[in-house]
Motif scaffolding. Structure first.
Motif, PDB file in Angstrom:
ATOM      1  N   ILE A  25       0.834  -1.204   0.000  1.00  0.00           N
ATOM      2  CA  ILE A  25       0.000   0.000   0.000  1.00  0.00           C
ATOM      3  C   ILE A  25       0.870   1.256   0.000  1.00  0.00           C
ATOM      4  O   ILE A  25       0.613   2.195  -0.758  1.00  0.00           O
ATOM      5  CB  ILE A  25      -0.976  -0.010   1.201  1.00  0.00           C
ATOM      6  N   MET A  26       1.923   1.264   0.814  1.00  0.00           N
ATOM      7  CA  MET A  26       2.808   2.430   0.857  1.00  0.00           C
ATOM      8  C   MET A  26       3.507   2.639  -0.487  1.00  0.00           C
ATOM      9  O   MET A  26       3.674   3.768  -0.935  1.00  0.00           O
ATOM     10  CB  MET A  26       3.850   2.269   1.976  1.00  0.00           C
ATOM     11  N   THR A  27       3.903   1.551  -1.142  1.00  0.00           N
ATOM     12  CA  THR A  27       4.531   1.656  -2.452  1.00  0.00           C
ATOM     13  C   THR A  27       3.554   2.234  -3.470  1.00  0.00           C
ATOM     14  O   THR A  27       3.914   3.122  -4.250  1.00  0.00           O
ATOM     15  CB  THR A  27       5.031   0.274  -2.919  1.00  0.00           C
ATOM     16  N   VAL A  31       4.001   5.698  -5.572  1.00  0.00           N
ATOM     17  CA  VAL A  31       3.950   5.748  -7.035  1.00  0.00           C
ATOM     18  C   VAL A  31       2.877   6.725  -7.496  1.00  0.00           C
ATOM     19  O   VAL A  31       3.107   7.525  -8.414  1.00  0.00           O
ATOM     20  CB  VAL A  31       3.711   4.334  -7.613  1.00  0.00           C
ATOM     21  N   ALA A  32       1.715   6.684  -6.859  1.00  0.00           N
ATOM     22  CA  ALA A  32       0.634   7.600  -7.234  1.00  0.00           C
ATOM     23  C   ALA A  32       1.038   9.051  -6.975  1.00  0.00           C
ATOM     24  O   ALA A  32       0.749   9.937  -7.791  1.00  0.00           O
ATOM     25  CB  ALA A  32      -0.635   7.262  -6.455  1.00  0.00           C
ATOM     26  N   TYR A  33       1.725   9.301  -5.860  1.00  0.00           N
ATOM     27  CA  TYR A  33       2.189  10.649  -5.547  1.00  0.00           C
ATOM     28  C   TYR A  33       3.183  11.140  -6.593  1.00  0.00           C
ATOM     29  O   TYR A  33       3.091  12.263  -7.074  1.00  0.00           O
ATOM     30  CB  TYR A  33       2.818  10.678  -4.150  1.00  0.00           C
ATOM     31  N   GLN A  34       4.155  10.281  -6.945  1.00  0.00           N
ATOM     32  CA  GLN A  34       5.153  10.661  -7.946  1.00  0.00           C
ATOM     33  C   GLN A  34       4.494  10.929  -9.294  1.00  0.00           C
ATOM     34  O   GLN A  34       4.858  11.868 -10.001  1.00  0.00           O
ATOM     35  CB  GLN A  34       6.210   9.562  -8.104  1.00  0.00           C
TER      36      GLN A  34
END
Length: 131
Positions: A25-27, A31-34
């Motif tokens: 989930i953190m990954t 990725v979504a943030y980047q």
């Protein structure tokens, strides 16, 4: 005794499952943030030339001996120089990397640190074919 051992295994299993799911989930959030941050960057097209290419192997460590490390994958980079003398290193696919040659000139399109396209100047490419 087996009951306590079984409970410890269940707790350990639950902990591992929660850890793996949490890491996933953190990954995905990272990725979504980047991606969201990158989408805010403008798409830029500039005249540029290829000044260098490099490969970066990613190793999987088998043991502490450097001789036994295995290459898992290779990341390909190309460095471009714009007309404003700005140097930009971007990760490219293996196929793009194979097509690029140092000295190629053309129109580079990128967004942030994301390579999109390099369209070679046709005149330069034709001259290289006949030389």
């Amino acid at each position: 005794m087996l009951g306590i051992f079984g409970m410890l295994l269940a707790v350990l299993g639950a902990f591992l499952l929660i850890s793996v799911v949490g890491a996933l989930i953190m990954t995905l959030i990272g990725v979504a943030y980047q991606r969201k941050k990158l989408d805010k960057e403008p798409v830029v097209t500039v005249h540029a030339s290829v000044i260098s290419k490099r490969e970066k192997p990613i190793y999987r460590r088998e043991n502490s001996s450097a001789k036994n490390n295995m290459i898992v994958r290779i990341i390909y980079y190309a460095t471009f120089r714009t007309e404003e003398e700005k140097e930009i290193e971007l990760s490219v696919t293996k196929e793009e990397w194979d097509l690029l040659a140092e000295g190629d000139e053309g129109e580079l399109t990128y967004q942030g640190n994301w390579y999109q396209e390099f369209e070679k100047n046709r005149k330069k490419s034709l001259c290289q074919e006949y030389s």
